[in-house]
Design a protein around this motif. Structure first.
Motif, PDB file in Angstrom:
ATOM      1  N   GLN A  17      -4.189  -0.694   4.676  1.00 24.01           N
ATOM      2  CA  GLN A  17      -3.191  -0.666   3.609  1.00 24.01           C
ATOM      3  C   GLN A  17      -3.185  -1.934   2.765  1.00 24.01           C
ATOM      4  OE1 GLN A  17      -1.456   1.989   2.888  1.00 24.01           O
ATOM      5  NE2 GLN A  17      -2.027   3.196   4.677  1.00 24.01           N
ATOM      6  N   ASN A  28      -5.876   1.663  -3.399  1.00 31.03           N
ATOM      7  CA  ASN A  28      -4.468   1.267  -3.483  1.00 31.03           C
ATOM      8  C   ASN A  28      -4.118   0.222  -2.430  1.00 31.03           C
ATOM      9  OD1 ASN A  28      -1.824   1.321  -4.542  1.00 31.03           O
ATOM     10  ND2 ASN A  28      -1.159   2.769  -2.983  1.00 31.03           N
ATOM     11  N   LEU A  29      -4.938  -0.818  -2.352  1.00 36.00           N
ATOM     12  CA  LEU A  29      -4.702  -1.902  -1.406  1.00 36.00           C
ATOM     13  C   LEU A  29      -3.821  -2.976  -2.040  1.00 36.00           C
ATOM     14  CD1 LEU A  29      -8.344  -2.325  -0.062  1.00 36.00           C
ATOM     15  CD2 LEU A  29      -6.388  -1.476   1.238  1.00 36.00           C
ATOM     16  N   GLY A  39       0.810  -1.217   0.000  1.00 36.91           N
ATOM     17  CA  GLY A  39       0.000   0.000   0.000  1.00 36.91           C
ATOM     18  C   GLY A  39       0.836   1.256   0.000  1.00 36.91           C
TER      19      GLY A  39
END
Length: 315
Positions: free
Chosen positions: A179, A205-206, A7
């Motif tokens: 994350q 945005n994992l 992340g």
């Protein structure tokens, strides 16, 4: 070996995540140490466990896996070289699923004690009780991050709606954000992740670390009939894949594994690694032969024909 950045963090991990569920369950302490030593000797650094592993051994609340990992890191003096992920919120013999602030604050201290460390690199919401407000859970994480007990947080087994609500709460209230995502995803379990969670991984945005990456061992090719299910203690979990689709996937894996002179498990993991947002599939190993199939996966580059064959078989 190329590392993956999780992340928006400074955590760098090798592209296989060793599943710690077997430590204290199907492997004793000595056997676990042997697997762990071989894993890090090959250049890998990412280990996944949970406070509830392996509670089913005695039904009294788990912690065996964390305890073994803590002893191993202490004896080897390698804590600074390991990215350790563990989880809170799962059901054990002592308590139901619970993501309340009280439970998280208690749970993190117990995990730290068992792991014999003063920080956890990646701390997961294991299961979501869906009763505790997401703000309360995130506030608990904020407190333990500020205290230096946890570096970053991640999510597993949250509904898409609660996951989205968590991100909205993080932004609105300036609270920590997840994350990484740990979903159930593999060649025979595609639809739920690809339809419901992949868009969220893209949006937020994992980095994705799929669990049951080998479908309870089915994707190793060792379970081809009900007679094979007694080959291991986990065999029952593969029964549901003994159908037309499952056999089509195995046939494709057989052909591609033979083509590349590798194993079906390695091909299965390589397929996952070729998917968007996948950082490191989670897989466990109970012997060195199984470990080798994990080590080989990041080295295997599947071609367009291989990917098309696997995608078609697994639809």
């Amino acid at each position: 070996m190329k590392k993956v950045i999780i992340g928006n963090t400074d955590l760098e991990v090798a592209p296989i995540n060793l599943g710690g569920n077997v430590f204290g369950w199907t492997l004793n302490e000595k056997e676990s140490f042997k697997i762990l030593d071989a894993f890090v000797a090959e250049g890998f650094n990412f280990i996944d466990t949970a406070d509830m592993y392996s509670y089913w051994v005695d039904g009294k609340g788990g912690g065996q896996s964390e305890t073994i990992l803590g002893k191993w890191m202490k004896e080897r003096g390698n804590r600074d070289k390991i990215i350790m992920a563990t989880k809170v919120g799962g059901e054990t013999g002592l308590h139901p699923v619970d993501t309340s602030k009280k439970h998280i604050l208690e749970g993190v201290d117990k995990s730290l004690q068992r792991l014999q460390t003063d920080y956890i690199d990646l701390y997961y919401t294991h299961f979501d009780d869906e009763k505790t407000p997401v703000e309360e859970t995130l506030e608990a994480y904020d407190e333990i991050i500020r205290a230096g007990k946890v570096r970053y947080i991640a999510a597993s087994n949250l509904s898409p709606e609660r996951l989205k609500a968590s991100f909205e709460a993080s932004e609105k209230n300036n609270l920590p954000r997840y994350q990484a995502l740990q979903p159930h995803y593999n060649l025979v379990e595609r639809t739920n992740y690809e339809m419901k969670y992949a868009p969220l991984a893209e949006k937020y945005n994992l980095t994705v670390f799929p669990y049951w990456a080998l479908a309870a061992g089915f994707l190793t090719g060792k379970y081809r009939s009900e007679d094979d299910l007694n080959k291991s203690v986990r065999g029952g979990g593969a029964k549901k894949y003994l159908n037309e689709k499952g056999m089509a996937v195995i046939a494709a894996l057989d052909e591609i594994a033979e083509k590349h002179r590798t194993s079906q498990a390695t091909v299965s993991l390589a397929w996952l690694l070729a998917q968007p947002h996948i950082g490191a599939p989670i897989a466990s190993a109970t012997n060195e032969k199984q470990l080798q199939t994990l080590f080989d996966a990041p080295k295997l580059q599947l071609d367009t024909e291989d990917m098309q064959m696997l995608n078609n078989a697994s639809k």
